[in-house]
Design a protein around this motif. Structure first.
Motif, short mmCIF file in Angstrom:
data_model
loop_
_atom_site.label_atom_id
_atom_site.label_comp_id
_atom_site.label_asym_id
_atom_site.label_seq_id
_atom_site.Cartn_x
_atom_site.Cartn_y
_atom_site.Cartn_z
N ALA A 116 -58.47 -7.66 60.87
CA ALA A 116 -57.14 -7.58 61.45
C ALA A 116 -56.86 -6.16 61.94
O ALA A 116 -57.21 -5.19 61.28
CB ALA A 116 -56.09 -7.99 60.41
N ARG A 129 -60.44 -9.18 72.04
CA ARG A 129 -59.99 -8.70 70.73
C ARG A 129 -58.54 -9.04 70.46
O ARG A 129 -58.06 -8.92 69.33
CB ARG A 129 -60.22 -7.19 70.64
N LEU A 152 -59.73 -18.25 68.00
CA LEU A 152 -60.31 -17.60 66.83
C LEU A 152 -61.83 -17.51 66.91
O LEU A 152 -62.45 -16.69 66.23
CB LEU A 152 -59.92 -18.36 65.55
N ASN A 172 -63.38 -14.28 67.24
CA ASN A 172 -63.01 -13.38 66.16
C ASN A 172 -62.15 -12.20 66.63
O ASN A 172 -62.56 -11.03 66.50
CB ASN A 172 -64.28 -12.86 65.48
N PRO A 173 -60.96 -12.49 67.14
CA PRO A 173 -60.10 -11.41 67.63
C PRO A 173 -59.44 -10.65 66.48
O PRO A 173 -59.29 -11.21 65.38
CB PRO A 173 -59.04 -12.15 68.45
N GLY A 174 -59.05 -9.40 66.70
CA GLY A 174 -58.35 -8.63 65.68
C GLY A 174 -56.88 -9.02 65.63
O GLY A 174 -56.20 -8.82 64.61
N VAL A 175 -56.37 -9.52 66.77
CA VAL A 175 -54.96 -9.87 66.87
C VAL A 175 -54.87 -11.24 67.56
O VAL A 175 -55.64 -11.52 68.47
CB VAL A 175 -54.18 -8.83 67.72
N LEU A 176 -53.93 -12.08 67.11
CA LEU A 176 -53.71 -13.35 67.77
C LEU A 176 -52.25 -13.41 68.24
O LEU A 176 -51.33 -13.31 67.43
CB LEU A 176 -54.00 -14.51 66.82
N GLU A 224 -56.78 -12.17 58.48
CA GLU A 224 -57.98 -11.75 59.21
C GLU A 224 -57.67 -11.35 60.65
O GLU A 224 -58.39 -10.57 61.25
CB GLU A 224 -59.00 -12.90 59.23
N HIS A 225 -56.63 -11.98 61.20
CA HIS A 225 -56.27 -11.74 62.60
C HIS A 225 -54.76 -11.57 62.64
O HIS A 225 -54.03 -12.55 62.54
CB HIS A 225 -56.66 -12.93 63.48
N THR A 226 -54.33 -10.32 62.80
CA THR A 226 -52.89 -10.04 62.88
C THR A 226 -52.20 -11.03 63.83
O THR A 226 -52.68 -11.25 64.94
CB THR A 226 -52.69 -8.63 63.46
#
Lengths: 250, 319
Positions: A2, A85, A161, A164-168, A195-197
């Motif tokens: 995240a 990302r 997802l 595998n992005p850091g932010v959604l 896992e993903h903001t």
């Protein structure tokens, strides 16, 4: 992993019209941040700045800084890498007219050359994460369009997802769904945020209280107030926030 | 007179208090139904009699004149006024069938890359130019009479072919190039529509995943537009298959089995237009021409059928 996002002194113009005014806001990593406010207040527009989807709109001009982690997304990011990302889920479920499998595999395929085994793994894991695996595992070759609204939206979340992005980013993801599907998507937002903001735009104030840890209230292109959700709802500092939350307008 | 009559009727019914003054309206309804119904009947009757006429004349070749199906569809010599060694008239239509299919497929093969490239450009890359300049332009091109294309072919492509490969310059390739020009606007215009009909939400989804414009076009836009693009190809093929004049001007009109792309050949349509005026009704040479026309008609029905099947599949897919 995240990642956090932040916006500083952001102004956005559509031609001559200023749609966002001096926005400064932090969105902490691993949490759900909600944007609330009446229609046309600029919350979706701000969301679309975070992964530069506004670049595609002609006459749209952005001033100020938007950061992913510590990196300026307008200065130092390749827009395609940024959008990988910072994933996005839209208001209306928009699965591609491809098979369910290909919908999920779409992103990974375009960001590298995964083997069949790796793809199978990604598809199974992400569909399991969104709680869709048991419902669709026997019909992965069916069209994504054959799913119901709620299933389709969860497929779109899985699709986002899968890279595998850091932010959604979620732009009113439940406004076209029935209450049960809405509940499933809300649970999912809370779950994936570790896992993903998650940054979510919503019309629904109850939804914001149910799932978000931080909440930002927008009105006429301004960020009126941003605070931990419980605090914003119990003791709003601004009169306009209070009026909106108590239903005096909106 | 009728109006007065109707008024009386309506007055009468008013007095019985059942129907109040609706007769004139009802009359208009009925007349409207009758007039539009007649129009429909006319169209249906026309289509049915046309198909019936072509088929009955065409089938006479096999029933009345006793030509075996094999020697019509399989024979390679076309000379209806002479009999072959076996006593059966030389009415082999295979050269024309092969000629028609080769020019159709070849012209589509030539036109398709350009049509697809152009429609991708005007829908995905320069939509403003597309809607303001390009689309009206292609619509104008669709309307150009085929004889104009034939003339251009005769004046430019045939001499050019002659210079390039020798021989007469007439042949299947010349005809295919002329046809490719002719069907290019049809295919372009229909595939442009197909691409433009792809919902923007698909593009958003793909861009939102970090895909580039080309990845989006290849990954989502083209697959979604595929039924429409196939329809465009079939419509182009059906136009190429049925075109007579432009082809006849540049193909060389030799009713023989095509030897290659550069030797004169003929198609079903070119033989028909050349021969129909010269043969007496009811004779064998006339009947076999009707049989050729029947083959053409059946093929165009097949094309239409394919378009409908694709349409149904596409609609089911997008539900």
């Amino acid at each position: 992993m995240a990642e956090s996002m932040s916006v500083k002194d952001l102004n956005l113009y559509y031609g001559d019209h200023q749609a966002l005014k001096d926005i400064t806001l932090d969105m902490p990593a691993g949490k759900v941040t909600a944007f609330i406010g009446p229609s046309g207040c600029g919350k979706s527009t701000l969301l679309r700045c975070l992964n530069r989807m506004n670049d595609r709109i002609e006459g749209c001009r952005v001033e100020g800084t938007v950061k992913l982690g510590d990196t300026d997304v307008y200065e130092n990011y390749d827009v395609y890498e940024l959008r990988r990302r910072v994933g996005m889920v839209f208001q209306k479920p928009n699965p591609f007219p491809l098979s369910i499998y290909d919908n999920v595999a779409y992103g990974p395929r375009h960001h590298g050359k995964p083997s069949k085994a790796e793809l199978d793994q990604i598809v199974e894991t992400t569909l399991t994460d969104v709680g869709l695996w048991d419902e669709v595992k026997d019909k992965l070759d069916h069209s994504g369009l054959s799913l119901s609204g709620g299933q389709a939206q969860r497929l779109c979340i899985a699709r986002a997802l899968a890279v595998n992005p850091g932010v959604l980013l979620m732009d009113e993801p439940t406004s076209a769904l029935d209450p049960i599907s809405t509940g499933l998507v809300e649970e999912l937002a809370v779950k994936v945020a570790k896992e993903h903001t998650v940054i979510i735009v919503t019309h629904n104030m109850q939804q914001a209280t149910r799932i978000s840890t931080k909440c930002a209230f927008f009105y006429l292109g301004e960020l009126v107030e941003a605070a931990p959700t419980a605090q914003l709802f119990s003791t709003p500092k601004d009169k306009r926030t209070e009026d909106y939350l108590t239903g005096r307008f909106g | 007179m009728t109006a007065i009559g109707e008024k009386t009727v309506s007055n009468k019914s008013e007095s019985t208090a059942e129907v109040v003054g609706v007769s004139p309206k009802r009359g208009i309804e009925r007349r409207g139904q009758i007039i539009t119904g007649l129009c429909v009947t006319l169209v249906v009757v026309l289509v049915v009699t046309l198909i019936f006429m072509v088929c009955s004349r065409g089938l006479a070749t096999f029933t009345k004149d006793g030509i075996p199906l094999g020697s019509f569809f399989g024979g390679t010599t076309w000379n209806p006024h002479q009999n072959g060694a076996d006593g059966v008239p030389l009415v082999g239509a295979l050269p024309m069938i092969v000629g028609s299919f080769s020019v159709t497929l070849l012209s589509c093969l030539i036109a398709l890359p350009f049509a697809l490239g152009a429609s991708i450009f005007v829908v995905e890359i320069a939509p403003g130019f597309g809607s303001k300049i390009f689309r009206p332009l292609t619509e104008v091109l669709v309307g150009i009479p085929s004889v104009v294309f034939g003339l251009v072919g005769l004046g430019i492509i045939v001499p050019w072919m002659r210079g390039l490969v020798g021989g007469t310059g007439y042949g299947i390739l010349s005809a295919s190039i002329v046809l490719a020009f002719m069907i290019l606007p049809t295919i372009t215009s229909l595939s442009t529509d197909a691409l433009a009909a792809v919902p923007n939400s698909y593009r958003d989804g793909s861009y939102g995943l970090g895909c580039t414009r080309w990845q989006t076009i290849v990954g989502v836009v083209l697959p979604s537009a595929l039924p429409g693009i196939l329809t465009a190809i079939i419509m182009g093929m059906s136009r190429a298959f049925g075109e007579a004049l432009a082809v006849q001007m540049v193909i060389g009109n030799a009713a023989q089995m095509p030897q290659g792309l550069f030797t004169p050949a003929s198609t079903l349509t070119s033989v028909l237009t050349m021969g129909m005026g010269n043969e007496a009704m009811g004779t064998l040479p006339n009947d076999v021409l009707w049989a050729l026309a029947m083959v053409l008609l059946i093929m165009s029905l097949v094309f239409i059928l394919i378009v409908h099947l694709i349409g149904r599949k596409g609609a089911a897919k997008n539900d």
